[in-house]
Design an enzyme around this catalytic site. Structure first.
Site, PDB file in Angstrom:
ATOM      1  N   LYS A   1       0.811  -1.212   0.000  1.00  0.00           N
ATOM      2  CA  LYS A   1       0.000   0.000   0.000  1.00  0.00           C
ATOM      3  C   LYS A   1       0.854   1.277   0.000  1.00  0.00           C
ATOM      4  CE  LYS A   1      -4.063  -2.177   0.822  1.00  0.00           C
ATOM      5  NZ  LYS A   1      -3.741  -3.592   1.011  1.00  0.00           N
TER       6      LYS A   1
HETATM    7  C1  PLP Z   1      -4.393  -4.688   0.559  1.00  0.00           C
HETATM    8  C2  PLP Z   1      -3.609  -5.941   0.490  1.00  0.00           C
HETATM    9  C3  PLP Z   1      -3.916  -6.941  -0.449  1.00  0.00           C
HETATM   10  C4  PLP Z   1      -5.089  -6.838  -1.384  1.00  0.00           C
HETATM   11  O1  PLP Z   1      -4.944  -5.777  -2.300  1.00  0.00           O
HETATM   12  P1  PLP Z   1      -6.223  -5.260  -3.101  1.00  0.00           P
HETATM   13  O2  PLP Z   1      -5.734  -4.087  -3.875  1.00  0.00           O
HETATM   14  O3  PLP Z   1      -7.234  -4.889  -2.056  1.00  0.00           O
HETATM   15  O4  PLP Z   1      -6.677  -6.373  -3.940  1.00  0.00           O
HETATM   16  C5  PLP Z   1      -3.104  -8.055  -0.503  1.00  0.00           C
HETATM   17  N1  PLP Z   1      -2.065  -8.208   0.339  1.00  0.00           N
HETATM   18  C6  PLP Z   1      -1.747  -7.281   1.262  1.00  0.00           C
HETATM   19  C7  PLP Z   1      -0.605  -7.525   2.168  1.00  0.00           C
HETATM   20  C8  PLP Z   1      -2.497  -6.108   1.361  1.00  0.00           C
HETATM   21  O5  PLP Z   1      -2.167  -5.182   2.265  1.00  0.00           O
END
Ligand code: PLP
Length: 503
Positions: A118
Site C-alpha cells: 500500500k
Molecule cells: C491490501 C492488500 C492486499 C489486497 O490488495 P487489493 O488491492 O485490495 O486487492 C493483498 N495483500 C496485502 C498484504 C495487502 O495489504
C-alpha cells in the site's frame, strides 16, 4: 481534460484532480477515464527506464491535467528517499513453478515505510492530493480522509498523510481482525491530524459504513459549513490506483535488463487480491501497452472472486472467514466495478444495475458474453489456510525465501496452474513483508511461537537468518496513542468529531 466520470453515469465529467479530490462519485460509483489506453507507454525504451522515469510516464498518461512539473515533484517526493530499495519494487528470481520451466520471480512491493505494498500508492496519493486545490490554496476547504482498512491501508495512509497541511485522516479498522503488528502500527501513530478507531464488525461492515458516510448529504452539509470536505484513501480513489500501475512496468523493465525476457514477450502476473485494486492496476498496465498474457487473481478462504470469475455470479451472502491474510478478508470487492465498466465497454447502465442488485439482494449475475470477455484476461485460484501454510514452507524449502501469508496465497495458486500459453515469465506480486505476520509465518515453518509477536519475530530471525524491518521491531517500545472502539453506527459521529478538531 475532463476525462473522468462515474462508473454509473456519463454525466458531469471531471478532471483527474477533481476525481482525486472527491475520491468517490456522489452516485456511489468510482471514477474512471475513457481515455485509458489512448496514450501508450513505448516498450522499446523500457529497459533504460528507472522507477522514477516510469512513474513519470505512467502518471502523465493517466492524470493529464497535472503539469509535468507537478508530476516530477510528486514522483521524487514519493519515491526518492522513502523506499529501502534502489529499484523501489525489486524483482527476485525463484525456482520455476511448473513442469514447463517458465521462469518465475517475485515482485517485492513492501520496501516502503510500513512494509506493505500500500505504501507505493499511499506515498504518492497525499502528494497528488496536495496539488488538487486552487493555486494559492487560500480558498480551499480542508480535506478529511476517511478510510476503512482491512489491516495495511490504514497504516500506509496514516504514514502518508500524517501532518500533511490542510488534511486530516481518520482510519477505521475491524477490532480483533488484524494482526497484532498491524494493530500496533496504527495505534502508535503520531501526528496532530490523525484519528484511529477500532470498529466492532468486519472490514466489509466498516467499508460499507464509510461509503454511507460519503453518501450522507446532511453530514456533508454540516462539514461544509465548517470548511471541511471528505475524501478517500481507499483504492476506490483513482489516485491510489494509478501509482500501482507503475510497478507492473517496473517488473517488466527489470526482467528485460536481466535478460529473462526480450522486448515484446508476454508475461503473466499473479496477484493476491482483496478489493481488486492491485490487480486492476495490472489491467490498466495492459491497456497502456504492457504485454500481459494473463492476470491471475489469488484469493484466500474468502473466495468470492474465485466463484465470481468461474460462474459469473457474484454473491456476497456467504460466511466470512478471519484468516492469516487479513488484508484479503473481503467479501465486497470494490474495484471490480471499474473492471466491469471497462470490460463492458463503458456500459454505465449495466454497471448501475449490477451494483444496485449487489446492494439490494447481495448478488448479481453477469451476461455470458461479458463473463467470457473477463475470463480471457483474468484467471483465478484460491488457497485455504492449510495451503497457505504449506506454501510458506514450500517456498522457504525450495528457495530459501520467506513470504507472508498474502503472498503465499498467490504462490499456492501459481504452483497449481500451468503457465499461460505464450507467457515467457511468471511474476508473483509480494504484497507484504513476512515480518508483518511473524506468528503465521513462523508457525508455517514449524517453529515454536511464543505468545508475544515480537518474540516470534526473533524466533523467525534466528531460524532463517533474515531480518525484521527496524520499523516493525521498534513498535514494541512505542506508546499506544489511540484506544477508541465504536459500533458501526458510531462511525459517522466519530468522523464528525475528528473533523471538528481539524486545524
Ligand atoms: C491490501 C492488500 C492486499 C489486497 O490488495 P487489493 O488491492 O485490495 O486487492 C493483498 N495483500 C496485502 C498484504 C495487502 O495489504
Amino acid at each position: 481534460m475532463r476525462t473522468y466520470h462515474s462508473t454509473r453515469s456519463n454525466e458531469a465529467p471531471l478532471t483527474a484532480k477533481e476525481a482525486i479530490r472527491r475520491g468517490i462519485a456522489p452516485d456511489g460509483g468510482l471514477y474512471v477515464s475513457d481515455a485509458l489506453g489512448t496514450v501508450q507507454i513505448p516498450l522499446v525504451d523500457l529497459s533504460e527506464m528507472s522507477y522514477l522515469d516510469l512513474a513519470r510516464e505512467v502518471l502523465r498518461a493517466l492524470l493529464p491535467d497535472f503539469s509535468p512539473a507537478e508530476i516530477d515533484a510528486c514522483a521524487s517526493e514519493a519515491y526518492e528517499k522513502t523506499f529501502a530499495s534502489a529499484e523501489v519494487t525489486p524483482v527476485v528470481d525463484i525456482a520455476p513453478m511448473g513442469s514447463d520451466g517458465t521462469p518465475a520471480s517475485v515482485l517485492e512491493l513492501w520496501h516502503g515505510p510500513t512494509s506493505a505494498f500500500k505504501d507505493v500508492a499511499l506515498q504518492m496519493l497525499p502528494r497528488l492530493m496536495a496539488r488538487t486545490g486552487s493555486n494559492d490554496g487560500a480558498e480551499d476547504e480542508k480535506i478529511m480522509i476517511v478510510t476503512a482498512t482491512s489491516g495495511d491501508t490504514g497504516k500506509a495512509a496514516l504514514a502518508g498523510f500524517a501532518d500533511a497541511p490542510g488534511v486530516g485522516i481518520t482510519v477505521f479498522y475491524p477490532e480483533g481482525k488484524v494482526s497484532r503488528v498491524q494493530e500496533l502500527q496504527m495505534s502508535t501513530q503520531e501526528g496532530a491530524n490523525v484519528a484511529v478507531c477500532g470498529v466492532r464488525g468486519n472490514f466489509d461492515d466498516a467499508q460499507t459504513a464509510v461509503k454511507q458516510i460519503f453518501a450522507d448529504r446532511e453530514l456533508a452539509e454540516r462539514l461544509c459549513a465548517q470548511g471541511v470536505m471528505l475524501s478517500s484513501a481507499n483504492s476506490i480513489n483513482v489516485g491510489r490506483l494509478v501509482p500501482q500501475v507503475v510497478y507492473y512496468f517496473a517488473a517488466y523493465a527489470q526482467l528485460l535488463r536481466a535478460g529473462t525476457i526480450t522486448c515484446g514477450d508476454e508475461v503473466e502476473f499473479c496477484v493476491p487480491t482483496g478489493n481488486f485494486g492491485d490487480i486492476l492496476a495490472g489491467y490498466y498496465a495492459k491497456r497502456l501497452g504492457l504485454p500481459v498474457a494473463r492476470l491471475i487473481v489469488a484469493s484466500d478462504a474468502n473466495n468470492v472472486l474465485f466463484d465470481f470469475l468461474t460462474t459469473g455470479t457474484y454473491n456476497r451472502k456467504r460466511p466470512f472467514f478471519t484468516t492469516t491474510s487479513p488484508s484479503m478478508d473481503i467479501l465486497v470487492s470494490s474495484n471490480l466495478e471499474r473492471m466491469l465498466y471497462y470490460l463492458s465497454d463503458g456500459d454505465v447502465e449495466l454497471v448501475s444495475q449490477l451494483m444496485g442488485e449487489l446492494a439490494d439482494e447481495g448478488s448479481y449475475t453477469l451476461p455470458d458474453e461479458l463473463l467470457s470477455k473477463i475470463q480471457e484476461v483474468f484467471a483465478c485460484g484460491w488457497a485455504d489456510e492449510d495451503e497457505v501454510a504449506r506454501a510458506i514452507k514450500a517456498c522457504w524449502d525450495e528457495n530459501g525465501y520467506l513470504i507472508d501469508p498474502h503472498t503465499a496465497c498467490g504462490y499456492h495458486v501459481l504452483s497449481q496452474m500451468p503457465a499461460a500459453p505464450g507467457s515467457k515469465a511468471r511474476i508473483l506480486l509480494s504484497t507484504a513483508n513476512p515480518y508483518k505476520f511473524p506468528r503465521a509465518v513462523a508457525g508455517a515453518l514449524g517453529l515454536f511461537c511464543p505468545p508475544d509477536d515480537f518474540a516470534c519475530m526473533q524466533v523467525l530471525e534466528k531460524a532463517t537468518g533474515t531480518c525484521a524491518p527496524t520499523q516493525l521491531a521498534a513498535l514494541q517500545d512505542k506508546p499506544v496513542l489511540h484506544t477508541d472502539v465504536v459500533d458501526i453506527d458510531g462511525m459517522a459521529s466519530f468522523v464528525e468529531q475528528a473533523a471538528g478538531g481539524l486545524k
